[in-house]
Design a protein around this motif. Structure first.
Motif, short mmCIF file in Angstrom:
data_model
loop_
_atom_site.label_atom_id
_atom_site.label_comp_id
_atom_site.label_asym_id
_atom_site.label_seq_id
_atom_site.Cartn_x
_atom_site.Cartn_y
_atom_site.Cartn_z
N TYR A 1 8.25 -1.77 -4.97
CA TYR A 1 8.25 -2.79 -3.46
C TYR A 1 9.35 -3.94 -3.29
O TYR A 1 8.96 -4.46 -4.85
N GLU B 1 4.05 6.79 6.67
CA GLU B 1 3.91 7.33 5.13
C GLU B 1 4.72 8.24 6.16
O GLU B 1 5.54 9.50 5.67
N ALA C 1 -1.10 2.26 6.69
CA ALA C 1 0.27 2.89 5.77
C ALA C 1 0.63 4.25 6.03
O ALA C 1 1.48 4.46 5.61
N ARG C 2 -0.55 5.34 5.81
CA ARG C 2 -0.65 6.10 5.52
C ARG C 2 0.60 7.26 7.04
O ARG C 2 0.40 7.34 7.53
N ALA D 1 0.61 -1.31 -0.12
CA ALA D 1 -0.18 0.17 0.04
C ALA D 1 1.09 1.36 -0.59
O ALA D 1 0.70 2.05 -0.74
N ILE D 2 2.08 1.10 0.62
CA ILE D 2 2.61 2.44 0.88
C ILE D 2 3.63 2.89 -0.28
O ILE D 2 3.84 3.73 -0.69
N GLU E 1 -4.63 0.23 5.43
CA GLU E 1 -4.75 1.95 4.60
C GLU E 1 -5.05 2.58 5.57
O GLU E 1 -3.26 3.28 5.59
N LYS F 1 2.01 1.55 -3.18
CA LYS F 1 2.06 2.07 -4.24
C LYS F 1 1.57 3.66 -4.32
O LYS F 1 1.16 4.30 -5.19
N SER F 2 1.06 4.31 -3.04
CA SER F 2 0.92 5.69 -2.93
C SER F 2 2.02 6.26 -3.17
O SER F 2 1.77 7.86 -3.60
N LEU F 3 3.47 5.57 -2.67
CA LEU F 3 4.40 6.74 -2.93
C LEU F 3 5.42 6.55 -4.30
O LEU F 3 5.74 7.26 -4.64
#
Ligand code: S3P
Length: 176
Positions: free
Chosen positions: A29, A162, A158-159, A20-21, A155, A23-25
């Motif tokens: 991976y 981040e 993961a936030r 998830a990290i 999620e 993907k978002s940043l």
């Protein structure tokens, strides 16, 4: 960007959160377990049963050395990576090491349906989880930051990770 490295016991959500990290940043991976399987051309379970845990740890150490030299990755590590002090040192050199935590009950629930973890493939997995977690807790405390995952979604964890990696979270050094 420096690496974001997730450590923690089996079933704490490292793989899902790392993906998830990444993907978002928009980071790469990488998984130590996947790299070990690729290097060896066999599964972790096969490595444990044919060559033993010590052999697995030796390959794991080589993989950690290699990935720690490359920046810009979200690194998903195997739960036992902390047992070798050099691994933690190498991972810390390459980036921010975040430990994910979960209670034995949560770990049991999350791992019960998967049979691919040789260390939990025993008659009494709950007992094994408690023993291993207790033994490993001081090793996991070597992480730079800590996140509890029992009550949080992938999620949300993961936030939090981040924010830690971006230096925006101040209370993340607290542990259990
Ligand atoms: C292990 C955890 C596993 C894998 C191997 C050993 C451990 O990874 O590396 O089965 O010693 O805790 P996950 O933490 O991703 O399950």
């Amino acid at each position: 960007m420096k690496n974001i490295i997730l450590i923690g016991f089996m079933g704490t959500g490292k793989t899902a959160v790392a993906k998830a990290i990444a993907k978002s940043l928009a980071m790469k991976y990488v998984s130590t377990d996947e790299l070990i399987e690729k290097k060896e051309g066999r599964t972790i379970a096969e490595i444990f049963s044919s060559s033993g845990e010590a052999y697995f740890r030796m390959i794991e150490k080589k993989v950690v050395e290699e990935i720690s030299r490359v920046p810009g990755q979200v690194v998903d590590t195997g739960g036992g990576v902390v047992l070798d002090h050099d691994n933690i040192e190498n991972l810390k050199k390459g980036g921010t090491v975040i430990c994910l935590w979960a209670s034995p009950e949560t770990v049991y629930r999350r791992t019960a349906s998967c049979r691919h973890r040789p260390l939990l493939n025993v008659e009494d997995p709950m007992r094994r989880i408690r023993e291993l977690l207790e033994y490993r807790t001081p090793f996991y405390h070597k992480a730079d930051h800590h996140i509890h995952t029992d009550a949080d979604s992938i999620e949300s964890v993961a936030r939090k990770a981040e924010e830690i990696a971006n230096g925006k979270k101040s209370d993340s050094r607290e542990t259990k």
